[in-house]
Design an enzyme around this catalytic site. Sequence first.
Site, short mmCIF file in Angstrom:
data_model
loop_
_atom_site.label_atom_id
_atom_site.label_comp_id
_atom_site.label_asym_id
_atom_site.label_seq_id
_atom_site.Cartn_x
_atom_site.Cartn_y
_atom_site.Cartn_z
N ASN A 91 -4.08 3.89 -1.38
CA ASN A 91 -3.91 5.06 -0.50
C ASN A 91 -2.96 6.09 -1.11
O ASN A 91 -2.45 6.96 -0.40
CB ASN A 91 -3.34 4.64 0.86
CG ASN A 91 -4.12 3.53 1.52
OD1 ASN A 91 -3.66 2.40 1.59
ND2 ASN A 91 -5.31 3.84 1.97
N HIS A 140 -1.45 -2.59 6.45
CA HIS A 140 -0.33 -1.64 6.50
C HIS A 140 0.75 -2.08 7.47
O HIS A 140 1.66 -1.33 7.79
CB HIS A 140 -0.80 -0.21 6.86
CG HIS A 140 -1.67 0.40 5.81
ND1 HIS A 140 -2.01 1.74 5.78
CD2 HIS A 140 -2.28 -0.14 4.72
CE1 HIS A 140 -2.78 1.99 4.74
NE2 HIS A 140 -2.98 0.86 4.09
N HIS A 192 -3.52 -4.25 2.88
CA HIS A 192 -4.59 -3.59 3.64
C HIS A 192 -4.26 -3.26 5.09
O HIS A 192 -4.62 -2.20 5.56
CB HIS A 192 -5.91 -4.37 3.59
CG HIS A 192 -6.99 -3.77 4.45
ND1 HIS A 192 -7.60 -2.57 4.16
CD2 HIS A 192 -7.57 -4.20 5.62
CE1 HIS A 192 -8.51 -2.30 5.10
NE2 HIS A 192 -8.50 -3.26 5.99
N ASP A 229 0.80 -1.25 0.00
CA ASP A 229 0.00 0.00 0.00
C ASP A 229 0.83 1.29 0.00
O ASP A 229 1.36 1.69 1.05
CB ASP A 229 -0.94 0.04 1.21
CG ASP A 229 -1.91 -1.13 1.28
OD1 ASP A 229 -1.47 -2.29 1.11
OD2 ASP A 229 -3.10 -0.89 1.52
N ASN A 267 -10.32 -1.46 -0.47
CA ASN A 267 -11.54 -0.80 0.02
C ASN A 267 -11.52 0.72 -0.15
O ASN A 267 -12.57 1.35 -0.15
CB ASN A 267 -11.76 -1.15 1.49
CG ASN A 267 -10.56 -0.82 2.35
OD1 ASN A 267 -9.45 -1.28 2.09
ND2 ASN A 267 -10.75 0.00 3.36
N HIS A 268 -10.32 1.33 -0.31
CA HIS A 268 -10.27 2.78 -0.50
C HIS A 268 -10.40 3.21 -1.96
O HIS A 268 -10.25 4.40 -2.27
CB HIS A 268 -8.96 3.35 0.07
CG HIS A 268 -8.98 3.44 1.57
ND1 HIS A 268 -9.77 4.33 2.25
CD2 HIS A 268 -8.33 2.72 2.52
CE1 HIS A 268 -9.59 4.18 3.55
NE2 HIS A 268 -8.72 3.19 3.74
N HIS A 313 -6.60 -8.22 -0.69
CA HIS A 313 -6.71 -7.05 0.18
C HIS A 313 -7.69 -7.37 1.31
O HIS A 313 -8.91 -7.34 1.11
CB HIS A 313 -7.19 -5.87 -0.67
CG HIS A 313 -6.98 -4.56 0.00
ND1 HIS A 313 -5.76 -3.93 0.01
CD2 HIS A 313 -7.82 -3.77 0.70
CE1 HIS A 313 -5.88 -2.79 0.67
NE2 HIS A 313 -7.11 -2.68 1.12
FE LIG Z 1 -4.27 0.50 2.46
FE LIG Z 2 -7.40 -1.17 2.54
#
Ligand SMILES: [Fe+2]
Ligand SMILES: [Fe+2]
Length: 264
Positions: free
Chosen positions: A40, A184, A182, A8, A67-68, A157
């Site tokens: 991100n 991080h 995901h 990410d 998801n982002h 993810h």
């Molecule tokens: Fe992320």
């Molecule tokens: Fe995520």
Amino acid sequence: MRILFIGDIFGRPGRTIVREKLHEVVEHHTIDLVIANAENAAAGFGLTAPIAEELFELKIDVLTTGNHVWDKKEIIEFFNSANGNANSLARRVLRPANYPVGTPGIGLFEGKTQSGVPYAVINLQGRVFMATNDDPFRKADELLKTVKAKVIFVDFHAEATSEKMALGWYLDGRVTALVGTHTHVPTADERILHQGTAFLTDVGMTGPYDGIIGVEKEHALSRFLTSMPSRFEPAKNEPRFCSVIVECDPMTGRASSIRRLMLE
Ligand SMILES: [Fe+2]
Ligand SMILES: [Fe+2]
């Protein structure tokens, strides 16, 4: 054949360290294919077309998300701009494949490396402690029926380590590598599963570690201390480049090694 996957990429600190390190990593490890999760990349939330283009200019071949993906609304127009054109740059940006039918974008990219090796990248999202989506296990089955390439890289993810490990074993021998994104937070469990799939629960974030999973400490802390909403700002300091290198046989797609690479 060697594949580099970057975890990410978070905000400007993440993009900057990729700019600083990527060329040297690719040269030093003779990397053939570069994949990165960019959910991100735009100030910690989502991805825009200019930022995707900036990352492609650094010689990243395929971008995955999670998801982002919808945080920046313009990504929808970017996905739609591909409009069936397999050569469009937008086709190299994936969203998780198991989003409901009709969602903009797709979760599978098939291409060839510079030396002509066919490969596929699949992006899936977990369902444990996350928004509800279609079944990632059955979606993987469905996609794998259509993929002709032997070299197949999966970015799963997901939040739960158990769900990631479960999909790893489920796809063992059917894909070259499955790595998680995901959380991080990098995990230290890289290994080759019994049927030749390289596995790692989470690659970790490429971004600022002087924060709470990428966000300024004060903002994230205040949510825990007060249970009230607070605006998240990306952290700035202590950037790290978190990635993994998978070596595989281009003819069979079977992985021979996986190793983590974290640079400061
Ligand atoms: Fe992320
Ligand atoms: Fe995520």
